[in-house]
Design an enzyme around this catalytic site. Sequence first.
Site, mmCIF file in Angstrom:
data_model
loop_
_atom_site.group_PDB
_atom_site.id
_atom_site.type_symbol
_atom_site.label_atom_id
_atom_site.label_comp_id
_atom_site.label_asym_id
_atom_site.label_seq_id
_atom_site.Cartn_x
_atom_site.Cartn_y
_atom_site.Cartn_z
ATOM 1 N N HIS A 36 46.953 14.630 70.608
ATOM 2 C CA HIS A 36 48.175 14.300 69.860
ATOM 3 C C HIS A 36 49.140 15.495 69.804
ATOM 4 O O HIS A 36 48.766 16.644 70.077
ATOM 5 C CB HIS A 36 47.812 13.878 68.432
ATOM 6 C CG HIS A 36 47.063 14.949 67.688
ATOM 7 N ND1 HIS A 36 47.686 16.047 67.115
ATOM 8 C CD2 HIS A 36 45.733 15.129 67.469
ATOM 9 C CE1 HIS A 36 46.789 16.833 66.558
ATOM 10 N NE2 HIS A 36 45.587 16.295 66.767
ATOM 11 N N LEU B 274 51.617 19.340 61.017
ATOM 12 C CA LEU B 274 51.884 20.354 60.001
ATOM 13 C C LEU B 274 50.686 21.277 59.823
ATOM 14 O O LEU B 274 50.827 22.502 59.771
ATOM 15 C CB LEU B 274 52.234 19.674 58.672
ATOM 16 C CG LEU B 274 52.533 20.612 57.502
ATOM 17 C CD1 LEU B 274 53.746 21.480 57.789
ATOM 18 C CD2 LEU B 274 52.722 19.806 56.221
ATOM 19 N N TRP B 275 49.480 20.705 59.780
ATOM 20 C CA TRP B 275 48.292 21.548 59.586
ATOM 21 C C TRP B 275 47.960 22.368 60.826
ATOM 22 O O TRP B 275 47.422 23.459 60.709
ATOM 23 C CB TRP B 275 47.104 20.685 59.166
ATOM 24 C CG TRP B 275 47.147 20.308 57.709
ATOM 25 C CD1 TRP B 275 48.205 20.444 56.852
ATOM 26 C CD2 TRP B 275 46.096 19.730 56.943
ATOM 27 N NE1 TRP B 275 47.877 19.978 55.604
ATOM 28 C CE2 TRP B 275 46.581 19.531 55.643
ATOM 29 C CE3 TRP B 275 44.795 19.333 57.236
ATOM 30 C CZ2 TRP B 275 45.802 18.980 54.629
ATOM 31 C CZ3 TRP B 275 44.017 18.773 56.236
ATOM 32 C CH2 TRP B 275 44.511 18.605 54.945
ATOM 33 N N ASN B 276 48.281 21.845 62.024
ATOM 34 C CA ASN B 276 48.143 22.678 63.226
ATOM 35 C C ASN B 276 48.999 23.927 63.060
ATOM 36 O O ASN B 276 48.562 25.050 63.335
ATOM 37 C CB ASN B 276 48.612 21.943 64.477
ATOM 38 C CG ASN B 276 47.718 20.791 64.897
ATOM 39 O OD1 ASN B 276 48.192 19.860 65.532
ATOM 40 N ND2 ASN B 276 46.433 20.830 64.573
ATOM 41 N N GLU C 92 38.641 12.255 65.487
ATOM 42 C CA GLU C 92 38.280 13.667 65.616
ATOM 43 C C GLU C 92 36.896 13.961 65.037
ATOM 44 O O GLU C 92 36.362 13.198 64.218
ATOM 45 C CB GLU C 92 39.344 14.530 64.909
ATOM 46 C CG GLU C 92 39.118 16.038 64.899
ATOM 47 C CD GLU C 92 39.070 16.697 66.289
ATOM 48 O OE1 GLU C 92 38.158 16.366 67.059
ATOM 49 O OE2 GLU C 92 39.918 17.569 66.560
#
Length: 197
Positions: free
Chosen positions: A10, A14-16, A83
């Site tokens: 993907h 934001l958390w990446n 995931e």
Amino acid sequence: MKTLFFLARHGETLWNKQQKLQGQLDSPLTEAGLLQAQQLAQRLATPAINRIISSPLPRAEMTANIINQTLSLPLQQHPALIERHFGDWQGALISKVSTHPDYNNIFLQVTADAPPNGETGEACALRFKNALIEIAEAYPQQTILVMTHGDILRCFLAQINQASANDELPLYANCGVSTTAFDHLKQSFSISGTLQA
């Protein structure tokens, strides 16, 4: 007889961007992630892809939907493409969990070690492999875009590439794509290559 898979991660979330472990939690795509999905759609416009099958997590589903605005293919979800479950580490900063004494075994290699209350790399890879076989048997000789996640791809591809338990494995880039073929007669996978950005 073979089924060809384009295995994609993907777009950036934001958390990446914040360097947090998502696992089976979720955060929205960033502006960069939305753009990555649009760019990937353009790169995938030439191969003769027959369908898209996505993880049900919103970040993967959103990326698949953006790509499908260009490709207009049958689109469905498969729960086993979700995931890896990072247990107690989900939502934590990578800088915090990287101090755990087993961090390298758990996160940088594919082993039988798991995060606290989480899933092992080996179990994650097997889950993904079984899902791809199930998909291949349902759609033999097709070319399928699988929209999924970074760590499950890392674990699966490491086992296909027969990486040793001591190999430190690179992270899988947002909207990165690898191709693998499933040979129905041999019941085995082979790595075909990568689709360059």
